[in-house]
Design an enzyme around this catalytic site. Structure first.
Site, mmCIF file in Angstrom:
data_model
loop_
_atom_site.group_PDB
_atom_site.id
_atom_site.type_symbol
_atom_site.label_atom_id
_atom_site.label_comp_id
_atom_site.label_asym_id
_atom_site.label_seq_id
_atom_site.Cartn_x
_atom_site.Cartn_y
_atom_site.Cartn_z
ATOM 1 N N ARG A 1 0.798 -1.234 0.000
ATOM 2 C CA ARG A 1 0.000 0.000 0.000
ATOM 3 C C ARG A 1 0.831 1.284 0.000
ATOM 4 O O ARG A 1 0.506 2.212 -0.742
ATOM 5 C CB ARG A 1 -1.007 0.004 1.157
ATOM 6 N N TYR B 1 -0.049 3.357 -3.287
ATOM 7 C CA TYR B 1 -0.938 4.524 -3.147
ATOM 8 C C TYR B 1 -0.311 5.633 -2.311
ATOM 9 O O TYR B 1 -1.012 6.567 -1.923
ATOM 10 C CB TYR B 1 -2.238 4.167 -2.411
ATOM 11 N N CYS C 1 14.888 -4.133 -4.125
ATOM 12 C CA CYS C 1 15.669 -3.247 -4.986
ATOM 13 C C CYS C 1 14.773 -2.330 -5.812
ATOM 14 O O CYS C 1 14.616 -2.506 -7.021
ATOM 15 C CB CYS C 1 16.579 -4.073 -5.882
ATOM 16 N N GLU C 2 14.123 -1.400 -5.140
ATOM 17 C CA GLU C 2 13.261 -0.393 -5.752
ATOM 18 C C GLU C 2 13.300 0.800 -4.815
ATOM 19 O O GLU C 2 13.170 0.624 -3.599
ATOM 20 C CB GLU C 2 11.785 -0.849 -5.784
ATOM 21 N N TYR D 1 -5.762 -5.555 2.723
ATOM 22 C CA TYR D 1 -4.937 -5.277 1.549
ATOM 23 C C TYR D 1 -3.453 -5.298 1.894
ATOM 24 O O TYR D 1 -2.658 -4.571 1.320
ATOM 25 C CB TYR D 1 -5.362 -3.939 0.900
#
Ligand SMILES: *Cc1c(COP(=O)(O)O)cnc(C)c1O
Length: 414
Positions: free
Chosen positions: A312, A316, A342-343, A370
């Protein structure tokens, strides 16, 4: 009711210390409170006492069998959006006769299994879907009960990715076309028109969008009546928000009272599809600080949970409160709480003022909805274990995935 509270400066789920859960089951793991889940469902239903109503838990918010089974025992129905979710509901002991089937892309096979199971209602989202469902039911020699999901074109004032009730998104039948599609449905031999459905979005924290949508639905119901189409139930969808930080969503009882008043003396059953509101604050994601990494511009706290466990924030930019399980004395630092993936989008929280040491446990709050349901194996990370706390008892309701299972279905070519 808050099931996650501090006792002796140590965060507990009910009567169980999260430190002992981490010791026994390792991290990261999702921890749910059975009493919080139970309480949320009973609280939702309480506002509907004496009213012909069906509360269908939105499976996609948290599909764990133990959670579905708990709600089934409490009398819940289920809102599903795939054949997979139908199979889960049935495996969990849910009653097919209390299942509503939503979603814009139902396949023939999914329709077949739902007709076979004898579900309560299909929430049909387009003319093409209606035609396909009639064909499927006809082939099976059955009649499929339907509502049309109406797009009431109201602004749910929520994040664009989770708003579904405006004209320009893929959900539902345009309000202006609804009567025409209903007339077509009523003439189909293997379709039985039972209801009207709408679902305008998620994490809605004001009452007014729900009221506006319901007004439009009722106007349609009355127009249908004039055309000799008698509506037996109205499905108001889900979408009631929860408190992640300082939101003040409407109380269930206020919401229910408002809807019942609007319904008036019409002899129509009300169906609700809450997801987040029943599970969101009944779960946390428990994680451990692996490294503290001060840099010139930011202090990073690198934890063992990541965007693959809880998507989440990355998806978002959603806010989750993050609490140290055993808060320390001292001067707080401002931390970026990030995972090992790795982001750069792999964060769980920005700018959190915390006193931390490596090895500390953190609870990512309000993670029951979620969270696990949107998790993935990105970076070949096994999905977290799920633990259900019941007083001072803990139960593993989903074992931690094993690395070898993650590539079990793959094959090296000769
Ligand atoms: C996602 C969804 C819900 C549940 O939404 P919440 O915000 O979790 O209450 C209900 N109905 C439909 C059709 C949905 O797609």
């Amino acid at each position: 009711m808050n099931a996650f509270t501090f006792k002796n400066n140590s965060l507990h789920a009910e009567n169980t210390a999260l430190t002992s859960i981490a010791n026994t089951f390792d991290t990261p793991c999702y921890v749910y409170s059975k009493s919080a889940l139970t309480h949320a469902f009973q609280n939702f239903s309480a506002g509907l006492q004496g009213c012909d109503a069906l509360v269908c838990f939105a499976v996609k918010s948290n599909p764990n069998l133990a959670i579905l089974n708990l709600f089934a025992k409490l009398g819940a129905g289920f809102d599903i959006v795939s054949g997979g979710e139908l199979a889960r509901v049935l495996a969990a002991g849910g009653d097919a006769k209390k299942v509503v089937f939503s979603g814009v892309g139902k396949t023939e096979a999914e329709m077949q299994s739902a007709v076979e199971a004898g579900i309560f209602c299909f929430n049909v989202e387009s003319r093409s879907e209606l035609i396909r469902l009639n064909d499927v039911a006809s082939f099976m020699g059955k009649v499929a009960p339907i509502s049309l999901r109406i797009n009431p074109n109201v602004d749910a004032k929520t994040h664009p990715y989770i708003s579904t009730g405006l004209k320009n998104n893929k959900f539902g039948v345009a309000y202006e076309d609804a009567l025409d599609v209903y007339l077509q449905a009523a003439a189909m031999p293997n379709i039985a028109v039972h209801g009207v459905d709408c679902h305008i979005g998620s994490q809605i924290t004001e009452l007014s969008p729900f009221l506006d949508a319901f007004d439009r639905v009722l106007a349609l119901v009355d127009a249908l009546e004039k055309n000799n189409i008698h509506i037996q139930h109205i499905d108001l969808g889900g979408g009631i928000g929860i408190c992640y930080s300082d939101e003040t969503p409407p109380e269930f009882s206020t919401y229910a009272t408002a809807m019942r008043e609007k319904l008036g003396n019409r002899n129509i059953k009300l169906v609700f599809e809450p997801g987040r509101a029943l599970v969101g604050n009944a779960g946390v994601l428990l994680t451990k600080v692996e490294y503290l990494k001060p840099t010139e511009s930011k202090n990073f706290a690198i934890v063992d949970a990541a965007m693959n466990d809880l998507m989440r924030p990355a998806l978002y930019d959603a806010f989750h409160d993050i609490k140290p399980v055993q808060p320390r004395e001292g001067t707080p630092n401002t931390y970026e709480i990030v995972g090992p993936v790795c982001e750069s989008g792999d964060f769980l929280g920005h700018d959190r003022n915390l006193v931390l040491s490596e090895g500390d446990l953190l609870a990512i709050m309000s993670a029951g909805a979620y969270g696990m349901s949107m998790s993935s194996n990105y970076n070949t990370r096994p999905r977290a274990a799920e633990i259900m706390v019941d007083g001072d008892q803990c139960h593993v309701i989903r074992a931690r995935e094993q690395i070898k299972d993650l590539y079990l279905l793959e094959k090296i070519l000769p």
